[in-house]
Design a protein around this motif. Structure first.
Motif, PDB file in Angstrom:
ATOM      1  N   ILE A 162       0.865  -1.184   0.000  1.00  0.00           N
ATOM      2  CA  ILE A 162       0.000   0.000   0.000  1.00  0.00           C
ATOM      3  C   ILE A 162       0.901   1.233   0.000  1.00  0.00           C
ATOM      4  O   ILE A 162       1.650   1.475   0.962  1.00  0.00           O
ATOM      5  CB  ILE A 162      -0.912   0.004   1.236  1.00  0.00           C
ATOM      6  N   PHE A 163       0.796   2.021  -1.078  1.00  0.00           N
ATOM      7  CA  PHE A 163       1.663   3.199  -1.209  1.00  0.00           C
ATOM      8  C   PHE A 163       0.939   4.491  -0.835  1.00  0.00           C
ATOM      9  O   PHE A 163       1.550   5.409  -0.286  1.00  0.00           O
ATOM     10  CB  PHE A 163       2.212   3.294  -2.631  1.00  0.00           C
ATOM     11  N   GLU A 164      -0.363   4.557  -1.142  1.00  0.00           N
ATOM     12  CA  GLU A 164      -1.144   5.741  -0.790  1.00  0.00           C
ATOM     13  C   GLU A 164      -2.557   5.318  -0.417  1.00  0.00           C
ATOM     14  O   GLU A 164      -3.099   4.354  -0.972  1.00  0.00           O
ATOM     15  CB  GLU A 164      -1.225   6.736  -1.965  1.00  0.00           C
ATOM     16  N   VAL A 165      -3.146   6.042   0.517  1.00  0.00           N
ATOM     17  CA  VAL A 165      -4.555   5.894   0.865  1.00  0.00           C
ATOM     18  C   VAL A 165      -5.162   7.286   0.957  1.00  0.00           C
ATOM     19  O   VAL A 165      -4.654   8.139   1.696  1.00  0.00           O
ATOM     20  CB  VAL A 165      -4.748   5.152   2.209  1.00  0.00           C
ATOM     21  N   ALA A 166      -6.194   7.524   0.157  1.00  0.00           N
ATOM     22  CA  ALA A 166      -6.878   8.824   0.133  1.00  0.00           C
ATOM     23  C   ALA A 166      -5.881   9.966  -0.099  1.00  0.00           C
ATOM     24  O   ALA A 166      -5.964  11.034   0.520  1.00  0.00           O
ATOM     25  CB  ALA A 166      -7.650   9.047   1.424  1.00  0.00           C
ATOM     26  N   GLY A 167      -4.900   9.718  -0.982  1.00  0.00           N
ATOM     27  CA  GLY A 167      -3.929  10.742  -1.339  1.00  0.00           C
ATOM     28  C   GLY A 167      -2.793  10.915  -0.360  1.00  0.00           C
ATOM     29  O   GLY A 167      -1.918  11.766  -0.560  1.00  0.00           O
ATOM     30  N   THR A 168      -2.761  10.117   0.696  1.00  0.00           N
ATOM     31  CA  THR A 168      -1.717  10.226   1.719  1.00  0.00           C
ATOM     32  C   THR A 168      -0.723   9.085   1.561  1.00  0.00           C
ATOM     33  O   THR A 168      -1.114   7.919   1.522  1.00  0.00           O
ATOM     34  CB  THR A 168      -2.338  10.173   3.131  1.00  0.00           C
ATOM     35  N   GLY A 190     -20.832   2.180   2.619  1.00  0.00           N
ATOM     36  CA  GLY A 190     -21.281   2.897   1.429  1.00  0.00           C
ATOM     37  C   GLY A 190     -20.327   3.971   0.954  1.00  0.00           C
ATOM     38  O   GLY A 190     -20.462   4.460  -0.173  1.00  0.00           O
ATOM     39  N   SER A 191     -19.357   4.365   1.789  1.00  0.00           N
ATOM     40  CA  SER A 191     -18.384   5.380   1.365  1.00  0.00           C
ATOM     41  C   SER A 191     -17.266   4.716   0.559  1.00  0.00           C
ATOM     42  O   SER A 191     -17.125   3.495   0.534  1.00  0.00           O
ATOM     43  CB  SER A 191     -17.817   6.105   2.591  1.00  0.00           C
ATOM     44  N   TRP A 192     -16.456   5.542  -0.107  1.00  0.00           N
ATOM     45  CA  TRP A 192     -15.403   5.045  -0.999  1.00  0.00           C
ATOM     46  C   TRP A 192     -14.034   5.424  -0.452  1.00  0.00           C
ATOM     47  O   TRP A 192     -13.874   6.452   0.197  1.00  0.00           O
ATOM     48  CB  TRP A 192     -15.564   5.633  -2.397  1.00  0.00           C
ATOM     49  N   VAL A 193     -13.043   4.589  -0.734  1.00  0.00           N
ATOM     50  CA  VAL A 193     -11.669   4.904  -0.381  1.00  0.00           C
ATOM     51  C   VAL A 193     -10.794   4.625  -1.604  1.00  0.00           C
ATOM     52  O   VAL A 193     -10.949   3.599  -2.274  1.00  0.00           O
ATOM     53  CB  VAL A 193     -11.185   4.079   0.837  1.00  0.00           C
ATOM     54  N   GLU A 194      -9.883   5.562  -1.904  1.00  0.00           N
ATOM     55  CA  GLU A 194      -8.954   5.408  -3.025  1.00  0.00           C
ATOM     56  C   GLU A 194      -7.598   4.956  -2.482  1.00  0.00           C
ATOM     57  O   GLU A 194      -7.085   5.507  -1.512  1.00  0.00           O
ATOM     58  CB  GLU A 194      -8.800   6.724  -3.769  1.00  0.00           C
ATOM     59  N   MET A 195      -7.023   3.953  -3.144  1.00  0.00           N
ATOM     60  CA  MET A 195      -5.737   3.411  -2.719  1.00  0.00           C
ATOM     61  C   MET A 195      -4.826   3.253  -3.920  1.00  0.00           C
ATOM     62  O   MET A 195      -5.291   2.967  -5.035  1.00  0.00           O
ATOM     63  CB  MET A 195      -5.935   2.048  -2.025  1.00  0.00           C
ATOM     64  N   LYS A 196      -3.535   3.439  -3.699  1.00  0.00           N
ATOM     65  CA  LYS A 196      -2.529   3.155  -4.706  1.00  0.00           C
ATOM     66  C   LYS A 196      -1.691   2.004  -4.173  1.00  0.00           C
ATOM     67  O   LYS A 196      -1.074   2.107  -3.101  1.00  0.00           O
ATOM     68  CB  LYS A 196      -1.656   4.382  -4.981  1.00  0.00           C
ATOM     69  N   LEU A 197      -1.692   0.888  -4.892  1.00  0.00           N
ATOM     70  CA  LEU A 197      -0.996  -0.293  -4.399  1.00  0.00           C
ATOM     71  C   LEU A 197      -0.507  -1.151  -5.552  1.00  0.00           C
ATOM     72  O   LEU A 197      -0.837  -0.923  -6.716  1.00  0.00           O
ATOM     73  CB  LEU A 197      -1.915  -1.089  -3.467  1.00  0.00           C
ATOM     74  N   GLY A 198       0.306  -2.153  -5.221  1.00  0.00           N
ATOM     75  CA  GLY A 198       0.837  -3.064  -6.214  1.00  0.00           C
ATOM     76  C   GLY A 198       1.969  -3.882  -5.625  1.00  0.00           C
ATOM     77  O   GLY A 198       2.379  -3.672  -4.472  1.00  0.00           O
ATOM     78  N   PRO A 199       2.516  -4.814  -6.385  1.00  0.00           N
ATOM     79  CA  PRO A 199       3.613  -5.650  -5.874  1.00  0.00           C
ATOM     80  C   PRO A 199       4.898  -4.859  -5.630  1.00  0.00           C
ATOM     81  O   PRO A 199       5.749  -5.277  -4.851  1.00  0.00           O
ATOM     82  CB  PRO A 199       3.799  -6.706  -6.963  1.00  0.00           C
TER      83      PRO A 199
END
Length: 517
Positions: free
Chosen positions: A203-209, A228-237
């Motif tokens: 996990i590299f970012e969560v909600a822009g952090t 019901g709310s949404w969360v944006e994540m940036k992730l990968g191997p």
């Protein structure tokens, strides 16, 4: 060392119990501004109203305050008629007048006054975190009620609520590896799995952090959120080609049911009872029925500490179409309840059913075993169960903790309470020298009066120490992993399910007619 996200399933090492389906919640000022008067006003209400026996409030307060003062050996709390005294080496430092009624607010005021006096007399106690002081107070008081009433501090209470009721989240576990947060496990049908998240993803970012160097508590707060709310994540191997994923949070209840099919026999393992257990048992069995013929079901309740009572009732109703399931009775009139099977809920009325229990099968799990046994619907195999036949009323306190107060006893359809005596299996595997062959031979024998004798002993046991001792000695309660014949238990269960004639014969000879049916 790996860390686990607070929203994920928490494994608790405590003996659970039958509890009301949802905690009674109290709305009071934010925890940061909470006073002892406010906390104990809420706590004393269910103790005074719901405890199985009328509480002795002076003794209850005295023992709680003595626990608080115990860390300063120079202090003592002395009970005298109508008062509690704080002393140092026999010299009175403070005196609190005790109420002459059962109004919770007055007892809370007396408690808070003495807690302030203790803090003023002892710098060491004054320096303690207030939650630790409150925990000491509750722990001391609960010993005056019964063995199962207890206080759960806020963090533990949150974990237990997650077990019972579920949580709003995305269904992942997280660990810290070499300074990076990564996905350690996932709920199979959870939102994260549906969005393509994989175990091992970093996990590299969560909600822009950015998460590198982020405190774990902050990461947890970013990932969690309302249903019901949404969360944006940036992730990968790796951080070379991370991907953006948007996940919608939903309410998730941990699945405590596992099922496998082997040679036409479905083995259903129920670890504990939470708000989804009835549905999970139903789905597990129906999934295999939809694929083809099923010869029978083995329900494994060994080591199951209990949980939500109404879910245990619901599991019984899957197999029993009519009649009483349990009755509960306590001091509070609202605790006097009875639960009847409803035919439309019954999906498996004819499947051969064997239930496995041991000395750690408790509370809600004992409800299932006792009700199915009394209904003549299942053969119970194993050792006598733990013997916790009581229901806890749960109050969520304004500090985030929870108070579990025993408010009723549970009675099986045949009228006995398994509190203290447990459920006696139809076929006992905890006696010395038993094997599959000897137990199958016993199953083939008709009743020679044992059932009537056991029925009389069960009804007499609460008031007759000799009858209780005889019952417990008949089939000693032992944990499954300490019984040399644990494999015998499973083999016997399968043999009974696979031989329909023997199963029916054993069931008929061990069924006690229940008048109210």
């Amino acid at each position: 060392m790996a860390s686990r996200l607070g929203s994920m399933l928490l494994v608790l090492g405590l003996l659970g119990g039958a509890v009301t389906a949802r905690a009674e919640q109290q709305i009071l000022p934010a925890a940061a501004n909470l006073t002892a008067e406010q906390l104990f006003s809420v706590a004393f209400r269910p103790i005074i109203d719901n405890a199985l026996k009328q509480p002795n409030m002076p003794a209850l307060l005295g023992d709680g305050l003595r626990r608080v003062a115990a860390s300063d050996r120079t202090l003592g709390v002395v009970s005298v008629p109508g008062h509690l005294l704080l002393t140092r080496e026999g010299v009175e430092l403070a005196r609190v007048v005790l109420p002459g009624d059962m109004i919770p607010e007055r007892w809370a005021n007396a408690t808070a006054e003495m807690l302030r006096a203790i803090a003023a007399a002892s710098p060491a106690i004054a320096a303690k975190d207030r939650e630790q002081v409150w925990r000491d107070m509750f722990d001391g008081m609960m010993t005056d009620l019964d063995p199962y009433s207890r206080y759960a501090e806020p963090n533990r209470a949150q974990g237990e609520r997650t077990q019972r009721e579920g949580y709003d989240g995305i269904g992942v576990g997280i660990r810290n590896v070499d300074g990076f947060y990564e996905i350690s496990d996932m709920v199979p049908d959870g939102p994260a799995a549906a969005a393509g998240v994989k175990v091992g993803d970093r996990i590299f970012e969560v909600a822009g952090t950015r998460t590198l160097g982020l405190p774990y508590e902050r990461l947890s707060a970013l990932i969690q959120g309302p249903e019901g709310s949404w969360v944006e994540m940036k992730l990968g191997p790796s951080d070379q080609r991370p991907r953006n994923v948007t996940i919608r949070r939903r309410h998730l209840v941990p699945n405590t049911v596992q099922a496998v099919l082997n040679d036409g026999v479905v083995t259903v393992r129920v670890e504990r009872f939470n708000n989804a257990t009835q549905d999970n048992v139903r789905q597990a069995i129906q999934r295999y029925l939809d694929r083809g013929p099923v010869r029978g079901v083995v329900m494994d309740l060994r080591g199951n500490p209990g949980g939500v009572m109404v879910q245990a009732v619901g599991v019984v109703n899957l197999f029993v179409p009519q009649g009483r399931i349990i009755t509960t009775r306590g001091r509070n009139p609202s605790s006097i309840q009875w639960f009847e099977a409803q035919k439309p809920t019954t999906l498996f009325p004819d499947l051969p059913l064997v239930v496995l229990i041991d000395g750690q099968t408790a509370s809600s799990a004992e409800i299932v075993a006792a009700a199915l046994q009394d209904a003549g619907r299942a053969l119970i195999v194993g050792s006598s169960s733990y013997g916790k036949g009581s229901v806890q009323h749960v109050t969520q306190l304004p500090n985030g903790g929870e108070l579990f107060i025993t408010w009723s006893r549970i009675y099986a359809p045949s009228g006995y309470s398994f509190d203290g005596q447990g459920v006696l299996p139809s076929l006992c595997t905890s006696q010395a020298g038993v094997n599959v062959q000897s137990l199958l031979a016993a199953a083939a024998q008709g009743d020679r009066g044992e059932q009537a004798t056991r029925s009389r002993q069960r009804l007499a046991a609460p008031d007759d120490a000799e009858a209780l001792a005889q019952l417990r000695a008949t089939c000693p309660p032992k944990p499954a992993d300490s019984v040399a014949s644990a494999a015998v238990t499973v083999s016997l269960a399968r043999a009974l399910v696979e031989d329909v004639g023997l199963y029916r014969q054993a069931l008929a000879s061990r069924h006690i007619n229940v008048a109210e049916r």
